[in-house]
Each structure stands twice: as structure tokens, then as C-alpha cells.
Design a protein around this motif. Structure first.
Motif, PDB file in Angstrom:
ATOM      1  N   LYS A  81       3.730  -8.616  -3.826  1.00  0.00           N
ATOM      2  CA  LYS A  81       4.753  -8.002  -4.669  1.00  0.00           C
ATOM      3  C   LYS A  81       4.058  -7.298  -5.830  1.00  0.00           C
ATOM      4  CE  LYS A  81       8.561 -10.768  -3.244  1.00  0.00           C
ATOM      5  NZ  LYS A  81       8.916 -12.179  -3.333  1.00  0.00           N
ATOM      6  N   ASP A  82       4.826  -6.436  -6.478  1.00  0.00           N
ATOM      7  CA  ASP A  82       4.245  -5.566  -7.490  1.00  0.00           C
ATOM      8  C   ASP A  82       4.189  -6.250  -8.865  1.00  0.00           C
ATOM      9  OD1 ASP A  82       3.259  -3.231  -8.536  1.00  0.00           O
ATOM     10  OD2 ASP A  82       5.251  -2.490  -9.040  1.00  0.00           O
ATOM     11  N   ASN A  83       3.535  -7.402  -8.910  1.00  0.00           N
ATOM     12  CA  ASN A  83       3.498  -8.177 -10.153  1.00  0.00           C
ATOM     13  C   ASN A  83       2.101  -8.684 -10.439  1.00  0.00           C
ATOM     14  OD1 ASN A  83       6.310  -8.210 -10.436  1.00  0.00           O
ATOM     15  ND2 ASN A  83       6.466  -9.952  -9.033  1.00  0.00           N
ATOM     16  N   ALA A  84       1.826  -8.887 -11.739  1.00  0.00           N
ATOM     17  CA  ALA A  84       0.691  -9.733 -12.103  1.00  0.00           C
ATOM     18  C   ALA A  84       1.117 -11.171 -11.808  1.00  0.00           C
ATOM     19  CB  ALA A  84       0.363  -9.562 -13.573  1.00  0.00           C
ATOM     20  N   THR A 138       5.288   5.379  -4.687  1.00  0.00           N
ATOM     21  CA  THR A 138       5.916   5.171  -5.992  1.00  0.00           C
ATOM     22  C   THR A 138       4.931   5.435  -7.124  1.00  0.00           C
ATOM     23  OG1 THR A 138       7.246   3.461  -4.958  1.00  0.00           O
ATOM     24  CG2 THR A 138       7.258   3.511  -7.371  1.00  0.00           C
ATOM     25  N   TYR A 139       3.720   4.944  -6.958  1.00  0.00           N
ATOM     26  CA  TYR A 139       2.748   5.041  -8.058  1.00  0.00           C
ATOM     27  C   TYR A 139       1.795   6.236  -7.915  1.00  0.00           C
ATOM     28  CZ  TYR A 139       4.270   0.481  -9.668  1.00  0.00           C
ATOM     29  OH  TYR A 139       5.004  -0.563 -10.151  1.00  0.00           O
ATOM     30  N   LYS A 140       1.947   6.973  -6.807  1.00  0.00           N
ATOM     31  CA  LYS A 140       1.167   8.207  -6.621  1.00  0.00           C
ATOM     32  C   LYS A 140      -0.345   7.974  -6.641  1.00  0.00           C
ATOM     33  CE  LYS A 140       5.139  10.217  -6.493  1.00  0.00           C
ATOM     34  NZ  LYS A 140       5.759  10.202  -5.161  1.00  0.00           N
ATOM     35  N   ILE A 141      -0.770   6.829  -6.132  1.00  0.00           N
ATOM     36  CA  ILE A 141      -2.202   6.618  -5.911  1.00  0.00           C
ATOM     37  C   ILE A 141      -2.572   7.492  -4.708  1.00  0.00           C
ATOM     38  CG2 ILE A 141      -3.993   4.940  -5.263  1.00  0.00           C
ATOM     39  CD1 ILE A 141      -2.801   4.463  -8.094  1.00  0.00           C
ATOM     40  N   ALA A 142      -3.559   8.376  -4.903  1.00  0.00           N
ATOM     41  CA  ALA A 142      -3.818   9.385  -3.870  1.00  0.00           C
ATOM     42  C   ALA A 142      -5.142   9.184  -3.142  1.00  0.00           C
ATOM     43  CB  ALA A 142      -3.781  10.774  -4.504  1.00  0.00           C
ATOM     44  N   ASP A 143      -6.023   8.347  -3.693  1.00  0.00           N
ATOM     45  CA  ASP A 143      -7.351   8.162  -3.107  1.00  0.00           C
ATOM     46  C   ASP A 143      -7.233   7.269  -1.857  1.00  0.00           C
ATOM     47  OD1 ASP A 143      -9.945   7.245  -2.490  1.00  0.00           O
ATOM     48  OD2 ASP A 143     -10.600   7.445  -4.573  1.00  0.00           O
ATOM     49  N   ASP A 144      -7.451   7.876  -0.692  1.00  0.00           N
ATOM     50  CA  ASP A 144      -7.274   7.131   0.563  1.00  0.00           C
ATOM     51  C   ASP A 144      -8.234   5.955   0.699  1.00  0.00           C
ATOM     52  OD1 ASP A 144      -5.105   8.472   1.669  1.00  0.00           O
ATOM     53  OD2 ASP A 144      -6.388  10.101   2.393  1.00  0.00           O
ATOM     54  N   ARG A 145      -9.409   6.083   0.134  1.00  0.00           N
ATOM     55  CA  ARG A 145     -10.353   4.959   0.207  1.00  0.00           C
ATOM     56  C   ARG A 145      -9.815   3.777  -0.589  1.00  0.00           C
ATOM     57  NH1 ARG A 145     -15.185   5.181  -1.905  1.00  0.00           N
ATOM     58  NH2 ARG A 145     -16.206   3.975  -0.301  1.00  0.00           N
ATOM     59  N   VAL A 146      -9.239   4.044  -1.767  1.00  0.00           N
ATOM     60  CA  VAL A 146      -8.663   2.962  -2.580  1.00  0.00           C
ATOM     61  C   VAL A 146      -7.497   2.324  -1.828  1.00  0.00           C
ATOM     62  CG1 VAL A 146      -7.457   2.408  -4.737  1.00  0.00           C
ATOM     63  CG2 VAL A 146      -9.392   4.009  -4.769  1.00  0.00           C
ATOM     64  N   PHE A 182      -0.791  -2.373  -8.760  1.00  0.00           N
ATOM     65  CA  PHE A 182      -0.823  -0.989  -9.230  1.00  0.00           C
ATOM     66  C   PHE A 182      -1.976  -0.759 -10.211  1.00  0.00           C
ATOM     67  CE2 PHE A 182       0.463   1.491 -13.041  1.00  0.00           C
ATOM     68  CZ  PHE A 182       0.028   2.723 -12.565  1.00  0.00           C
ATOM     69  N   ILE A 183      -2.166  -1.682 -11.150  1.00  0.00           N
ATOM     70  CA  ILE A 183      -3.196  -1.438 -12.162  1.00  0.00           C
ATOM     71  C   ILE A 183      -4.597  -1.550 -11.535  1.00  0.00           C
ATOM     72  CG2 ILE A 183      -3.434  -3.767 -13.188  1.00  0.00           C
ATOM     73  CD1 ILE A 183      -3.056  -0.628 -15.275  1.00  0.00           C
ATOM     74  N   VAL A 184      -4.738  -2.436 -10.551  1.00  0.00           N
ATOM     75  CA  VAL A 184      -6.013  -2.524  -9.816  1.00  0.00           C
ATOM     76  C   VAL A 184      -6.298  -1.187  -9.126  1.00  0.00           C
ATOM     77  CG1 VAL A 184      -7.199  -3.645  -7.873  1.00  0.00           C
ATOM     78  CG2 VAL A 184      -5.847  -5.026  -9.473  1.00  0.00           C
ATOM     79  N   ALA A 185      -5.274  -0.660  -8.449  1.00  0.00           N
ATOM     80  CA  ALA A 185      -5.445   0.609  -7.732  1.00  0.00           C
ATOM     81  C   ALA A 185      -5.742   1.748  -8.703  1.00  0.00           C
ATOM     82  CB  ALA A 185      -4.186   0.916  -6.923  1.00  0.00           C
ATOM     83  N   ARG A 186      -4.992   1.790  -9.794  1.00  0.00           N
ATOM     84  CA  ARG A 186      -5.147   2.880 -10.770  1.00  0.00           C
ATOM     85  C   ARG A 186      -6.541   2.865 -11.405  1.00  0.00           C
ATOM     86  NH1 ARG A 186      -4.552   7.589 -12.423  1.00  0.00           N
ATOM     87  NH2 ARG A 186      -3.959   7.986 -14.571  1.00  0.00           N
ATOM     88  N   MET A 187      -6.971   1.694 -11.847  1.00  0.00           N
ATOM     89  CA  MET A 187      -8.295   1.607 -12.490  1.00  0.00           C
ATOM     90  C   MET A 187      -9.393   1.973 -11.489  1.00  0.00           C
ATOM     91  SD  MET A 187      -7.882  -1.781 -14.854  1.00  0.00           S
ATOM     92  CE  MET A 187      -9.095  -1.519 -16.123  1.00  0.00           C
ATOM     93  N   THR A 220       0.836  -1.206   0.000  1.00  0.00           N
ATOM     94  CA  THR A 220       0.000   0.000   0.000  1.00  0.00           C
ATOM     95  C   THR A 220       0.868   1.253   0.000  1.00  0.00           C
ATOM     96  OG1 THR A 220      -1.621  -1.271   1.245  1.00  0.00           O
ATOM     97  CG2 THR A 220      -1.944   1.111   1.164  1.00  0.00           C
ATOM     98  N   GLU A 221       1.955   1.243   0.775  1.00  0.00           N
ATOM     99  CA  GLU A 221       2.855   2.403   0.794  1.00  0.00           C
ATOM    100  C   GLU A 221       3.495   2.620  -0.577  1.00  0.00           C
ATOM    101  OE1 GLU A 221       3.073   4.850   3.016  1.00  0.00           O
ATOM    102  OE2 GLU A 221       1.371   3.679   3.700  1.00  0.00           O
TER     103      GLU A 221
END
Ligand code: SAH
Length: 224
Positions: free
Chosen positions: A59-62, A28-36, A75-80, A22-23
Motif C-alpha cells: 500500500k502507498d504508506n510509510a 499516479t505519481y508519474k515515476i517515469a524511469d523504467d529501471r526504477v 512513492f518517496i523511495v521511487a522518487r528519490m 508499480t502501476e
């Protein structure tokens, strides 16, 4: 029911790697939505991957799922999910539920999730897993998600977790005005651009949200 679906953190031995994941999403990926970020820090991703890969779950992998399908990179789950801008009141359609991990994240962030998966064997495992984990606001169906789920439309948000050649018209039709859809679109089956579609009174607008790589969206309005 172990409390996961209610959004409470449970002690499952994976709190530290999940917190690190999560950190990384935040820093690193700048996900900013705290709920996500909160949902990603809650859903036990290790229970959605094959047993032999549990130690790699944060880990950061598919990771491979089965029958050639993959569980998406965190990351892609969080971004979408972030691009859907969920407040908690939405009815969300998810296409390509796969392991059910993204479904679980959505279930914590929206009122109701309608999930469609085309491969029966994958769908059965995910459906049972989500039920055992206590998620109660998910309806699940096996079928071609490019056709949407008409009887429950319109949806406030639609997430498509497989890459298609074009935006499926039934999904645009089933999106509420003001609603958002995120979908990987590409001419090749190996790489795509993540597109956010926003439905307007007159049609829809699109934004390019960067490159991505998904398994193919197979169906009437996807790859044949
Ligand atoms: N977010 C999921 C991604 C799974 S991979 C996860 O993290 O586990 C994409 C999934 O989309 C695959 O399981 C594939 O079978 C499914 N899929 C492809 N085309 C589809 C369609 N037309 N309708 C429903 N599911 C589809």
C-alpha cells in the motif's frame, strides 16, 4: 539465494499487489524511469516490514519499523531513486538504511551500495535480511552517516533517508563531480523539502524537489 537479487521476479504470492503498486507509481505519481519501476516491481517489500504488517506492504504508506523509525512510503523511495539517475555503473552511498528496502532497490540499480545506519538493532536485522535475500553488492556499516564513508569516496550518488537541518559538508566533499545527492532538508524536524544537490567543479547546485516528511537525521552534521 532465491533469485531476487539478480532482478528476476520470483513467485512469492505478492506479484499482484506489487504490480499494482508499480502501476500506481507510474500512473499516479508519474515515476517515469523504467529501471526504477522494474526494481520496485522486483524487491519483495513484504519481507522488509514487521510480520504483522505484511498484508499492507504494497500500500502507498510509510510503515512503522521499530524504535520510532519508519520504512519510507514506496512513492518517496521511487522518487528519490529516480532523482539519482542511476544507469547501473554507480557507486552509491545510502544514509539511514532502516529496513534495508531502499538499499535493496539501489542494489538492483547500481554497481555497489555503501549503506550506513546509526541504530545497531535496526542495522543487524537489515544486514541479515539483505544477505539472506542474496544481495551481494552491498557494504554495510553502523555509524553516523552525516560523516559519510571517506575511504570509499568519491560516490557517484548519495541518498539520505532522514531529514537534516542543512546539507552535511562531508557528504558534499565525498560526492564525485557530476554526482547527485538527494536529501530532505528542513528547519523543523517534522517536515522538509527534498533537495537534489549536483556537485560541480566549483561547488554544487541545488534543486527543490517538493515537500516531504522524514524522521530526523541525527549526527554531527544533522540534529544533535
Ligand atoms: N529508507 C529507509 C528509511 C528508514 S527511516 C526505509 O525505508 O526503511 C530513516 C533511518 O535513518 C532510521 O533507521 C534512522 O535510524 C536512520 N538515521 C538517522 N540519522 C542517521 C545518521 N546520522 N546516520 C545513519 N542513519 C541515520
Amino acid at each position: 539465494m532465491n533469485g531476487t537479487a539478480s532482478g528476476r521476479n520470483i513467485s512469492d504470492g505478492y506479484e499482484i499487489p506489487r504490480g499494482r503498486m508499480t502501476e500506481q507509481l507510474r500512473n499516479t505519481y508519474k515515476i517515469a524511469d523504467d529501471r526504477v519501476l522494474g526494481a520496485m516491481n522486483t524487491v519483495p517489500r513484504h519481507l522488509f516490514v514487521p510480520n504483522a504488517l505484511q498484508s499492507q506492504a504494497y500500500k502507498d504508506n510509510a510503515l512503522p519499523l521499530s524504535v520510532g523509525q519508519t520504512i519510507s512510503q514506496p512513492f518517496i523511495v521511487a522518487r528519490m531513486t529516480e532523482l539519482l539517475e542511476l544507469s547501473g555503473r554507480e557507486r552509491v552511498l545510502e544514509i539511514g538504511s532502516g529496513s534495508g528496502y531502499q538499499t535493496a532497490v539501489l542494489a538492483l540499480l547500481a554497481r555497489k551500495v555503501y549503506a550506513i545506519e546509526r541504530i545497531q538493532s535496526i542495522a543487524s536485522v537489515a544486514k541479515e535480511r539483505l544477505r539472506n535475500l542474496g544481495y551481494r553488492n552491498i557494504s554495510y556499516r553502523v555509524g553516523d552517516g552525516t560523516l559519510g564513508w571517506q575511504i570509499y569516496s568519491p560516490f557517484d550518488a548519495i541518498l539520505v533517508a532522514a531529514g537534516g537541518p542543512e546539507i552535511p559538508q562531508p557528504l558534499v566533499d565525498q560526492l564525485a563531480v557530476g554526482g547527485r545527492m538527494v536529501i530532505p532538508i528542513g528547519e523543523g524536524q517534522k517536515s522538509q523539502v527534498l533537495v537534489r544537490v549536483t556537485k560541480t567543479e566549483k561547488g554544487y547546485s541545488t534543486e527543490n524537489c517538493g515537500p516531504c516528511a522524514f524522521v530526523p537525521l541525527i549526527g554531527e552534521h544533522g540534529w544533535k
